[in-house]
Structure formats: structure tokens, C-alpha cells
Design a protein around this motif. Structure first.
Motif, PDB file in Angstrom:
ATOM      1  N   SER A  98      66.826 -30.107 -13.043  1.00 58.19           N
ATOM      2  CA  SER A  98      65.536 -29.544 -13.754  1.00 58.19           C
ATOM      3  C   SER A  98      65.912 -28.276 -14.427  1.00 58.19           C
ATOM      4  N   ARG A  99      67.238 -28.068 -14.752  1.00 57.75           N
ATOM      5  CA  ARG A  99      67.624 -26.640 -15.580  1.00 57.75           C
ATOM      6  C   ARG A  99      66.786 -25.597 -15.281  1.00 57.75           C
ATOM      7  N   THR A 100      66.593 -25.356 -13.972  1.00 56.82           N
ATOM      8  CA  THR A 100      65.725 -24.192 -13.485  1.00 56.82           C
ATOM      9  C   THR A 100      66.711 -23.401 -12.474  1.00 56.82           C
ATOM     10  N   PRO A 101      66.982 -22.226 -13.058  1.00 55.53           N
ATOM     11  CA  PRO A 101      67.531 -21.244 -12.429  1.00 55.53           C
ATOM     12  C   PRO A 101      67.274 -20.951 -11.064  1.00 55.53           C
ATOM     13  N   LEU A 102      67.977 -20.814 -10.020  1.00 51.47           N
ATOM     14  CA  LEU A 102      67.623 -20.622  -8.693  1.00 51.47           C
ATOM     15  C   LEU A 102      67.132 -19.023  -8.835  1.00 51.47           C
ATOM     16  N   VAL A 103      68.058 -18.416  -8.951  1.00 55.83           N
ATOM     17  CA  VAL A 103      67.810 -16.725  -9.089  1.00 55.83           C
ATOM     18  C   VAL A 103      68.622 -16.097 -10.172  1.00 55.83           C
ATOM     19  N   GLU A 104      68.166 -14.978 -10.882  1.00 54.04           N
ATOM     20  CA  GLU A 104      68.471 -14.331 -11.865  1.00 54.04           C
ATOM     21  C   GLU A 104      68.587 -12.818 -11.553  1.00 54.04           C
ATOM     22  N   GLY A 105      69.443 -11.842 -11.729  1.00 50.00           N
ATOM     23  CA  GLY A 105      69.449 -10.562 -11.507  1.00 50.00           C
ATOM     24  C   GLY A 105      69.283 -10.241 -10.215  1.00 50.00           C
ATOM     25  N   THR A 106      68.141  -9.459 -10.096  1.00 48.35           N
ATOM     26  CA  THR A 106      67.704  -8.818  -8.613  1.00 48.35           C
ATOM     27  C   THR A 106      66.874  -9.884  -7.921  1.00 48.35           C
ATOM     28  N   GLU A 107      66.554 -10.933  -8.292  1.00 46.68           N
ATOM     29  CA  GLU A 107      65.532 -11.723  -7.883  1.00 46.68           C
ATOM     30  C   GLU A 107      66.278 -12.280  -6.482  1.00 46.68           C
ATOM     31  N   THR A 108      65.178 -12.597  -5.420  1.00 50.45           N
ATOM     32  CA  THR A 108      65.392 -13.098  -4.354  1.00 50.45           C
ATOM     33  C   THR A 108      65.352 -14.639  -4.131  1.00 50.45           C
ATOM     34  N   LEU A 109      65.879 -15.050  -2.953  1.00 51.29           N
ATOM     35  CA  LEU A 109      65.504 -16.577  -2.785  1.00 51.29           C
ATOM     36  C   LEU A 109      65.424 -16.988  -1.278  1.00 51.29           C
ATOM     37  N   ALA A 110      64.510 -17.634  -0.999  1.00 53.87           N
ATOM     38  CA  ALA A 110      64.256 -18.157   0.365  1.00 53.87           C
ATOM     39  C   ALA A 110      64.093 -19.796   0.705  1.00 53.87           C
ATOM     40  N   LEU A 111      64.677 -20.543   1.530  1.00 53.72           N
ATOM     41  CA  LEU A 111      64.668 -21.662   1.970  1.00 53.72           C
ATOM     42  C   LEU A 111      63.715 -21.734   3.164  1.00 53.72           C
ATOM     43  N   VAL A 112      62.556 -22.684   2.927  1.00 51.12           N
ATOM     44  CA  VAL A 112      61.680 -22.785   3.973  1.00 51.12           C
ATOM     45  C   VAL A 112      61.370 -24.238   4.286  1.00 51.12           C
ATOM     46  N   PRO A 113      61.504 -24.657   5.595  1.00 46.31           N
ATOM     47  CA  PRO A 113      61.085 -26.026   6.021  1.00 46.31           C
ATOM     48  C   PRO A 113      59.469 -26.188   6.131  1.00 46.31           C
ATOM     49  N   ILE A 114      59.082 -27.012   5.879  1.00 47.56           N
ATOM     50  CA  ILE A 114      57.613 -27.120   5.670  1.00 47.56           C
ATOM     51  C   ILE A 114      57.124 -27.448   7.290  1.00 47.56           C
ATOM     52  N   THR A 115      58.094 -27.899   8.020  1.00 52.43           N
ATOM     53  CA  THR A 115      57.631 -28.217   9.464  1.00 52.43           C
ATOM     54  C   THR A 115      57.658 -26.763  10.208  1.00 52.43           C
ATOM     55  N   ALA A 116      57.971 -25.793   9.471  1.00 58.90           N
ATOM     56  CA  ALA A 116      57.533 -24.399  10.155  1.00 58.90           C
ATOM     57  C   ALA A 116      56.059 -24.168   9.898  1.00 58.90           C
ATOM     58  N   GLY A 117      55.510 -24.640   9.162  1.00 58.78           N
ATOM     59  CA  GLY A 117      53.863 -24.451   8.979  1.00 58.78           C
ATOM     60  C   GLY A 117      53.638 -24.061   7.548  1.00 58.78           C
ATOM     61  N   LEU A 118      52.558 -24.338   7.041  1.00 64.90           N
ATOM     62  CA  LEU A 118      51.989 -23.878   5.689  1.00 64.90           C
ATOM     63  C   LEU A 118      51.866 -22.198   5.786  1.00 64.90           C
ATOM     64  N   GLU A 119      51.638 -21.533   6.925  1.00 61.14           N
ATOM     65  CA  GLU A 119      51.380 -20.368   6.844  1.00 61.14           C
ATOM     66  C   GLU A 119      52.679 -19.504   6.731  1.00 61.14           C
ATOM     67  N   VAL A 120      53.676 -20.067   7.125  1.00 58.82           N
ATOM     68  CA  VAL A 120      55.043 -19.611   6.820  1.00 58.82           C
ATOM     69  C   VAL A 120      55.295 -19.503   5.562  1.00 58.82           C
ATOM     70  N   LEU A 121      55.111 -20.777   4.923  1.00 57.20           N
ATOM     71  CA  LEU A 121      55.421 -20.841   3.311  1.00 57.20           C
ATOM     72  C   LEU A 121      54.628 -19.845   2.623  1.00 57.20           C
ATOM     73  N   GLY A 122      53.290 -19.692   2.968  1.00 57.76           N
ATOM     74  CA  GLY A 122      52.485 -18.736   2.134  1.00 57.76           C
ATOM     75  C   GLY A 122      53.134 -17.434   2.193  1.00 57.76           C
ATOM     76  N   ARG A 123      53.397 -16.876   3.413  1.00 54.72           N
ATOM     77  CA  ARG A 123      53.973 -15.347   3.738  1.00 54.72           C
ATOM     78  C   ARG A 123      55.317 -15.372   3.087  1.00 54.72           C
ATOM     79  N   VAL A 124      55.988 -16.371   2.744  1.00 57.14           N
ATOM     80  CA  VAL A 124      57.309 -16.225   1.945  1.00 57.14           C
ATOM     81  C   VAL A 124      56.889 -16.296   0.486  1.00 57.14           C
ATOM     82  N   LEU A 125      56.216 -17.077   0.105  1.00 54.33           N
ATOM     83  CA  LEU A 125      55.621 -17.092  -1.373  1.00 54.33           C
ATOM     84  C   LEU A 125      55.099 -15.754  -1.741  1.00 54.33           C
ATOM     85  N   ASP A 126      54.507 -15.068  -0.750  1.00 53.65           N
ATOM     86  CA  ASP A 126      54.111 -13.642  -1.170  1.00 53.65           C
ATOM     87  C   ASP A 126      55.310 -12.619  -1.391  1.00 53.65           C
TER      88      ASP A 126
END
Length: 270
Positions: free
Chosen positions: A170-198
Motif C-alpha cells: 500500500s506504500r504506507t510507511p509504518l513509522v518515520e522519525g520518532t513515531e511509535t508502532l504497536a501491533l494489536v490482536p483484535i481478540t484482545a478487545g476493542l477497548e484495548v485497540l482504542g487505548r492503543v490508538l490514543d
């Protein structure tokens, strides 16, 4: 050992890189074969597959009596390994928790490897889609084998992950410079995904196909967009921006959602 090109037994082990150690101990190798495209299998993985006496591959309900994804990748990338392939039943019906079927699959895989070693195999490989260290059953298999056969040496050969392949396609850089990256399994719950997105810049979500409508709604409420990857690296691959996902659409279990960091411009986070 087998030659990677001819499939014939050779008296010497193929060259697999400067970090390879010689060993007289039996070896169990977790081999990452990437997300689907056989051309993404590494050279080291090819040599390991060609040199193995037995190659174990998972067989799920989805593959029926045919070859599963890992087996298909192996036979396309390394045809000489085909005669050594042994299918191990795995159930994808249980999405989380240590169910009886899931634990039995681990035990069956371990027993297959142990049986191969006891029958004289020097090298047993377990081919896993993606990377053996990322949500793979290989670690469970290896633990059971070593518990029974402590002389077995375990080796892990990394593979290209779905998130890397999706970022590239998709030509989408995962991270640049000082950006952070997280991998989340949706099986952990949407609440977890929401907290990580924030809290994290770029977020990748795995195992979320059947929860795709909820994931899309969660992202839209936060003003975030991303890309959905389905069957990455296969002939029926689909790449869809989340803004274009049809309402209520669901996707296969092995789907990937990539939500990139919100960037103001090129090099803005350097």
C-alpha cells in the motif's frame, strides 16, 4: 540434507549465512515463510526447508483435504521439500483461550516432531505463515518438544510479516522519525485497540476480520483512516482504504488493518 535446487541428498549442509553454527544435536527449526507470496521467503528459510528431513505444516478447517497456506508457500518456493511435508491438524474455530482443541493441536504437532526425531530425523522444520515469533504456534510446539527431548536444539528463522507486506503493497510507511508502532490482536478487545490508538502513532490490528465493522467505526470516531489488507501476497489479494469499506463488511480471520501515524508533512517527525 537436500540440495535446494535439485532436491537430492547432499553430504554437506547448504550454506545458510555467517551466523550458522554447526551442531551434532537434532534441530527443530521454526521457519517463517511470509504472508503468502513465495518470493518473500528468505534464502535462509529456503535452505532450512530444503535441508530438513521432515517439514511440518498446519492444516486447518479452511484448507479441508487440500494444502493450507503454509504448505502452498513451501511447495511453490521450495518444490524439493514437497516429499518431506507432513500435515498437522490445527483448528481455527477457537479464537482465544487454551481450548481442548487448541491444546491438542500443540500436542499433536509436538508428537509429530518427536516421532520424526525418534525415527532418525536430524532436522525437523515447522513452516509457519508470517514470522515464527509473531502470534505463531511454533513456540508452544517447541516447548513441548524440548520438555520431552532436551537434547533438541531449537532455531528460529524469521519471516516477512503481514504488516510489513501490507505497508509495502500500500506504500504506507509504518513509522518515520520518532513515531511509535504497536501491533494489536483484535481478540484482545476493542477497548484495548482504542487505548492503543490514543497513545501510539501507527497501529496495526491483526485477527480482526469478523470485527471489521466495529474496528472501522472505532477509527471513524477518532478521525483516523487506514488500509485493510486481505489475502496479502496471494492472487486474490485485496487492498481497501477504510473509508471505502462497505458498511457491515466483514473479512477473513487473517486480515490486517494498518492505521498510519497522522503526519503533517514529509520528515515532520524527524
Amino acid at each position: 540434507m537436500r540440495d535446494v535446487t535439485t532436491g537430492k541428498k547432499s553430504s554437506t549442509r547448504p550454506f545458510v549465512g555467517p551466523t550458522t553454527r554447526s551442531s551434532t544435536r537434532p534441530r527443530l527449526i521454526g521457519v517463517g515463510v511470509g504472508p503468502g507470496d513465495p518470493e518473500l521467503v528468505t534464502v535462509k528459510a529456503l535452505h532450512a526447508l530444503a535441508g530438513a528431513d521432515v517439514v511440518l505444516v498446519p492444516a486447518t478447517e479452511g484448507s479441508g483435504d487440500g494444502a493450507g497456506r503454509a504448505e502452498t508457500i513451501v511447495t511453490q518456493a521450495c518444490p524439493s521439500a514437497a516429499p518431506t511435508i507432513q500435515r498437522i491438524p490445527f483448528s481455527m474455530a477457537d479464537r482465544s483461550g487454551i481450548s481442548g482443541r487448541r491444546k491438542q493441536a500443540w500436542l499433536d504437532s509436538a508428537e509429530a516432531a518427536i516421532s520424526a526425531f525418534e525415527s532418525g530425523a536430524d532436522v525437523v522444520a515447522f513452516a509457519t505463515v508470517g514470522d515464527p515469533s509473531v502470534y505463531s504456534t511454533f513456540s508452544y510446539l517447541a516447548a513441548h518438544v524440548v520438555e520431552r527431548l532436551q537434547e533438541v536444539e531449537v532455531e528460529v528463522i524469521p519471516g516477512i510479516t503481514a504488516m510489513q507486506a501490507l505497508a509495502a503493497r500500500s506504500r504506507t510507511p509504518l513509522v518515520e522519525g520518532t513515531e511509535t508502532l504497536a501491533l494489536v490482536p483484535i481478540t484482545a478487545g476493542l477497548e484495548v485497540l482504542g487505548r492503543v490508538l490514543d497513545t501510539v502513532d501507527t497501529v496495526v490490528a491483526y485477527k480482526g476480520g469478523r470485527h471489521l465493522p466495529e474496528v472501522v467505526e472505532l477509527l471513524r470516531r477518532r478521525g483516523r483512516d487506514g488500509v485493510l489488507g486481505v489475502q496479502i501476497g496471494l492472487d486474490d489479494e485485496q487492498l481497501v482504504t477504510l473509508t471505502d469499506v462497505d458498511e457491515g463488511r466483514r473479512a477473513p480471520y487473517f486480515s490486517t488493518v494498518l492505521v498510519p501515524a497522522q503526519r503533517s508533512g514529509t520528515g515532520g517527525r524527524l
